[in-house]
Design a protein around this motif. Structure first.
Motif, short mmCIF file in Angstrom:
data_model
loop_
_atom_site.label_atom_id
_atom_site.label_comp_id
_atom_site.label_asym_id
_atom_site.label_seq_id
_atom_site.Cartn_x
_atom_site.Cartn_y
_atom_site.Cartn_z
N VAL A 166 17.82 8.53 1.60
CA VAL A 166 19.13 7.90 0.77
C VAL A 166 18.79 6.55 0.19
O VAL A 166 19.27 6.32 -0.81
CB VAL A 166 20.17 7.66 1.68
CG1 VAL A 166 21.22 6.73 1.41
CG2 VAL A 166 20.57 8.93 2.44
N ALA A 167 17.83 5.63 0.63
CA ALA A 167 17.56 4.48 0.28
C ALA A 167 16.76 4.56 -1.14
O ALA A 167 17.11 3.59 -1.86
CB ALA A 167 16.63 3.63 1.24
N ALA A 168 16.16 5.67 -1.31
CA ALA A 168 15.32 5.91 -2.64
C ALA A 168 16.51 5.87 -3.82
O ALA A 168 16.03 6.01 -4.87
CB ALA A 168 14.45 7.08 -2.40
N HIS A 169 17.57 6.20 -3.29
CA HIS A 169 18.81 6.42 -4.48
C HIS A 169 19.20 5.03 -4.97
O HIS A 169 20.05 4.83 -5.90
CB HIS A 169 19.98 7.16 -3.80
CG HIS A 169 19.59 8.54 -3.85
ND1 HIS A 169 18.83 9.26 -2.76
CD2 HIS A 169 19.91 9.82 -4.64
CE1 HIS A 169 18.70 10.57 -2.86
NE2 HIS A 169 19.44 10.59 -3.88
N ASN A 170 18.75 3.96 -4.37
CA ASN A 170 19.00 2.52 -4.86
C ASN A 170 20.65 2.27 -4.75
O ASN A 170 21.09 1.77 -5.76
CB ASN A 170 18.27 2.22 -6.09
CG ASN A 170 16.87 2.18 -6.11
OD1 ASN A 170 16.36 1.79 -5.43
ND2 ASN A 170 16.24 2.97 -7.03
#
Length: 314
Positions: A183-187
């Protein structure tokens, strides 16, 4: 507002219960505590969406519905897509003057199966499009509602009905999927991990998520006494052990910046977390050592992200 809240130190907690008592959840159910505390924080201007889950049955069967706010059932795979449509509809209605402008919380309460597995694609699309929703994954580390089958969130070594302990294999063979990092990779603007063993930390994170414009995601550790084979009155203590051993660290990612919200002075041995759980009673000392090494590796990687965020802000 006097009389509507109870004060615990610096924290105010609403007296209003938006999840009715008397539902059919198992004793000690982590999911019911998650929902209850979240709704206390979100208030009545909230619409909830849930995919197939334990709560499809234990708290959502007409006429004995436990929800005291609008709630709807989605398919297993599309809870986040349904939530994005509801959020967009409210924005359009308010823009056209057909609805008085006000903040309405659109919230998904989903399990790890609907999040890490079946609904991952829909969740990714919702996050990428930037819809104003709060997604709460209640991670009880298996498909508990349908018979305790493994999910990609089941930890390595844990016994489930589809990862049994026998001569050929000894529990789950793969490592737990790191959904918060995906999820964090979706910024997105706000992401957090939480545990109801730290209720004020959890409720503060729900509040921050609701106040954030755009998609927010909270990954909540949810003890399942039935599936994990622990005593019903051990839910809170086991949640604390998960945090204190580093198995489930509590942190926030705000606009890409990592911070620890609860940081034990010294991590306890993972063995203290493993031993109370019947689903892990078959693990040998060398298995627990392997788990300890993986927890140490993951915790070190997380702390590196926290330190990098500090350095970038300096």
């Amino acid at each position: 507002m006097e009389g509507e809240f109870i004060k615990f130190g610096k924290n105010l907690v609403s007296k209003e219960e938006l999840l009715s008592p008397g539902h059919r959840a198992c004793q000690g159910c982590g999911l019911s505590i998650n929902i209850r505390l979240a709704l206390k924080t979100l208030g009545k201007d909230t619409i909830c969406i849930s995919p197939a889950s334990c709560w499809s049955g234990v708290g959502s069967i007409y006429p004995d519905v436990a929800w005291e706010v609008p709630w709807m059932q989605s398919l297993f795979e599309n809870a986040s897509a349904v939530a994005s449509g509801i959020s967009a509809a409210h924005e359009i209605l308010q823009e056209k003057g057909k609805m008085a402008p006000r903040k309405i919380n659109t919230v998904v309460f989903a399990g790890d199966g609907a999040t890490a597995d079946i609904g991952m694609a829909a969740l990714s699309g919702t996050l990428e499009r930037g819809h104003d929703i709060v997604y709460i994954c209640m991670d009880n580390e298996a498909y508990m509602n349908t018979g305790i089958q493994r999910s990609s969130s089941t930890p390595h070594g844990a016994a489930t009905t589809t990862t049994p302990v026998g001569k050929v294999q000894s529990g789950q063979q793969t490592q737990k999927k790191d959904v918060p990092s995906i999820v964090a990779a979706h910024n997105i603007p706000y992401l957090a991990t939480a545990c109801v063993s730290y209720p004020f930390d959890y409720m503060n994170k729900v509040r921050k998520a609701a106040e954030t414009k755009g998609p927010s995601y909270i990954h909540v550790y949810s003890v399942c006494p039935t599936g994990w084979r622990v005593a019903a009155d051990f839910t809170i203590d086991l949640g604390k052990l998960a945090v204190e051993t580093g198995v489930f660290p509590l942190y926030e990612v705000v606009n890409g910046v990592y911070t620890m919200s609860v940081k034990p002075a010294k991590l306890k041995p993972v063995e203290e977390y493993v031993k109370p759980q019947g689903r892990m009673r078959h693990l040998k000392p060398e298995d627990i050592q392997e788990m300890q090494a993986m927890v140490d590796k993951n915790y070190k990687a997380l702390m590196a992200k926290v330190e990098a965020s500090k350095a970038a802000a300096a």
